[in-house]
Design a protein around this motif. Structure first.
Motif, PDB file in Angstrom:
ATOM      1  N   ILE A 104      42.429  42.729  35.210  1.00 44.34           N
ATOM      2  CA  ILE A 104      43.679  43.428  34.907  1.00 44.34           C
ATOM      3  C   ILE A 104      44.436  42.785  33.749  1.00 44.34           C
ATOM      4  N   TYR A 155      40.041  51.507  32.890  1.00 43.33           N
ATOM      5  CA  TYR A 155      41.343  51.250  33.513  1.00 43.33           C
ATOM      6  C   TYR A 155      41.117  50.743  34.927  1.00 43.33           C
ATOM      7  N   VAL A 156      42.039  49.909  35.389  1.00 39.50           N
ATOM      8  CA  VAL A 156      42.070  49.539  36.801  1.00 39.50           C
ATOM      9  C   VAL A 156      43.169  50.378  37.437  1.00 39.50           C
ATOM     10  N   ILE A 167      50.137  42.359  42.746  1.00 43.17           N
ATOM     11  CA  ILE A 167      48.976  42.346  41.851  1.00 43.17           C
ATOM     12  C   ILE A 167      49.187  41.348  40.714  1.00 43.17           C
ATOM     13  N   THR A 184      39.781  42.429  29.858  1.00 37.83           N
ATOM     14  CA  THR A 184      40.704  42.987  30.851  1.00 37.83           C
ATOM     15  C   THR A 184      41.018  44.447  30.516  1.00 37.83           C
ATOM     16  N   THR A 191      46.746  38.106  39.952  1.00 36.26           N
ATOM     17  CA  THR A 191      45.957  37.938  38.725  1.00 36.26           C
ATOM     18  C   THR A 191      45.922  36.480  38.261  1.00 36.26           C
ATOM     19  N   THR A 203      47.826  42.377  32.466  1.00 39.72           N
ATOM     20  CA  THR A 203      49.169  42.468  33.050  1.00 39.72           C
ATOM     21  C   THR A 203      50.232  42.910  32.040  1.00 39.72           C
ATOM     22  N   TYR A 207      37.935  50.859  39.663  1.00 40.23           N
ATOM     23  CA  TYR A 207      37.872  49.985  38.497  1.00 40.23           C
ATOM     24  C   TYR A 207      36.471  49.971  37.896  1.00 40.23           C
ATOM     25  N   TYR A 214      41.002  41.175  40.369  1.00 46.78           N
ATOM     26  CA  TYR A 214      42.297  40.898  39.742  1.00 46.78           C
ATOM     27  C   TYR A 214      42.140  40.293  38.349  1.00 46.78           C
ATOM     28  N   PHE A 268      41.705  50.470  45.062  1.00 47.09           N
ATOM     29  CA  PHE A 268      41.474  50.305  43.628  1.00 47.09           C
ATOM     30  C   PHE A 268      40.247  51.093  43.196  1.00 47.09           C
ATOM     31  N   ILE A 313      50.813  48.269  31.647  1.00 47.60           N
ATOM     32  CA  ILE A 313      50.975  48.898  32.951  1.00 47.60           C
ATOM     33  C   ILE A 313      51.529  50.311  32.783  1.00 47.60           C
ATOM     34  N   LEU A 327      46.483  48.367  33.813  1.00 49.71           N
ATOM     35  CA  LEU A 327      46.695  48.690  35.220  1.00 49.71           C
ATOM     36  C   LEU A 327      47.479  49.996  35.331  1.00 49.71           C
TER      37      LEU A 327
END
Length: 436
Positions: free
Chosen positions: A277, A194-195, A262, A165, A266, A279, A155, A274, A153, A282, A168
């Protein structure tokens, strides 16, 4: 710097040999002081960070240390008599020293010191590595034990935005690549909030190292398949199409597993990474075979909002036409927003090679697509390898690229950032030039 020091060392050795031959003397005491001085200068260059210490400098450091210690011992033994001068001995020693220097400096020449591409975001970037084991799949290469993937990762470190957040982004490397193949891209994206997670596909990657230290190299069978698929007359088109399906199933299964893992973490894992992020935002992207797999996922998953295909054929949009015994575009509508980035290596094949039939027809079959061509770029110009090792990049892609390597990777990183900003964060607009 490595090349400069290597040639400086060679010139010194040749000049010393010439001096000894002309004067018919060994000049052992002078040589000893020179060896000690060379090691001290090397140390000062490291301490002053003119030389940035890395694994490639280990062998030169060891060689210079051995020579310096030997020279210091010789200087301390003041009573020792010099050997009678022999020109043949001088020539042999010079030849041997040249070979030793070449071997010692080989890592420096193959992996030279280089300037990192610019990072423009406000966030400091941190990294973390994990091994995920898929208990639902047996590894298709070993046929023993569960399939695992190693991920890393990039991040934002100690950063919080209004929502707390970040989107991803999932990256897949090319055939025989490694997860760090586009580290400059991941760093630039993470610096802007961004992650980014990059996946090593074991047995498809050149090598990968698990959390427990286990090293997995590229599978010989996959290497042979890949070479044969790119050699005329080895496989039929139908067999090649079957290989595409097999390779993409492995890649897509790996990427689906990573994303699902992932998403699960989360909500259940205590690791603060986590919790960063978002979710619901993406994106996927990849180079070469990884770009193909990213497009595949963009069709399979409804939770992917944007795809970047870097220099890859659209296997997910390709079918085998039995009647024509050839490949053709499926004609199905591709609805996930897509950015295609091409080098000359792929761009020149779009109208010639039917493996790229779906790429050629993408204008009619995609709901939202942007295409950029980097003129003068080769396939690996769109990775960090030409920076990390120009020699390896030139060997693998059979020649050097005409485009400036820093301009290419930094412009590519900027394009990818703007595309994801537009599609995942709703920032600005996206209307890139068609060619650079």
């Amino acid at each position: 710097m490595g090349t400069l020091l290597f040639f400086a060392a060679l010139i010194i050795e040749i000049a010393l040999a010439a001096w000894c031959i002309i004067t018919k003397q060994n000049h052992k005491r002078f040589k000893s002081w020179l060896r000690v001085s060379e090691f001290l200068i090397f140390g000062l260059l490291i301490l002053s960070t003119i030389i940035v210490w890395s694994f490639s400098w280990v062998l030169p450091a060891i060689l210079l240390l051995i020579l310096a210690i030997s020279a210091a011992v010789s200087l301390l033994r003041k009573s020792a008599l010099e050997r009678r001068y022999q020109a043949s001995r001088t020539v042999v020693k010079t030849v041997l020293m040249t070979l030793v220097l070449t071997l010692a400096f080989a890592p420096v020449l193959i992996f030279p010191q280089y300037k990192s591409p610019r990072v423009t975001g406000p966030y400091e970037v941190a990294t973390a590595s994990y091994t995920y084991t898929d208990k639902k799949r047996v590894d298709p290469f070993t046929h023993a034990g569960n399939r695992f993937v190693n991920v890393e990762f990039w991040y934002p470190k100690n950063a919080k935005n209004a929502n707390g957040t970040y989107p991803l982004l999932v990256f897949s490397h090319g055939a025989f690549g490694i997860k760090s193949s586009n580290s400059s891209t991941y760093t630039e994206l993470a610096s802007h909030g961004y992650v980014v997670v990059s996946i090593d596909h074991p047995s498809h990657s050149f090598y990968t190292v698990s959390d427990d230290g286990k090293v997995t190299l590229a599978d010989k069978g996959f290497l042979q398949e890949f070479q044969n698929a790119n050699t005329d007359g080895v496989y039929t088109n139908k067999e090649v199409y079957g290989l595409f399906q097999k390779w993409m199933k492995l890649r897509a299964d790996d990427m689906n597993f990573v994303i699902d893992t992932i998403l699960e973490k989360t909500s259940s894992d205590t690791d603060s990474l986590y919790k960063l992020i978002n979710t619901s935002k993406i994106g996927v992207f990849g180079h070469s075979m990884g770009g193909t797999a990213s497009m595949w996922l963009g069709r399979e998953r409804s939770d992917i909002s944007a795809v970047v295909n870097i220099d890859a054929p659209m296997f997910s949009e390709l079918v085998y036409n039995k009647a024509a015994d050839d490949f053709a575009a499926s004609g199905r509508r591709y609805t996930t927003p897509l950015l295609n980035i091409y080098s000359d290596d792929v761009w020149k094949q779009l109208g010639r090679n039917t493996i790229y039939a779906a790429n050629q027809a993408a204008d009619q079959n995609t709901a939202e697509m942007y295409t950029v061509h980097f003129q003068g770029a080769k396939h690996l110009s769109l990775t960090d390898l030409p920076l990390f090792s120009p020699f390896l990049a030139n060997q693998l892609q059979r020649g050097s690229a005409e485009i400036d390597k820093y301009f290419c990777i930094e412009t590519e990183n900027e394009l990818i950032l703007k595309f994801f900003d537009y599609k995942l964060k709703g920032i600005g607009s996206f209307n890139p030039p068609k060619a650079y």
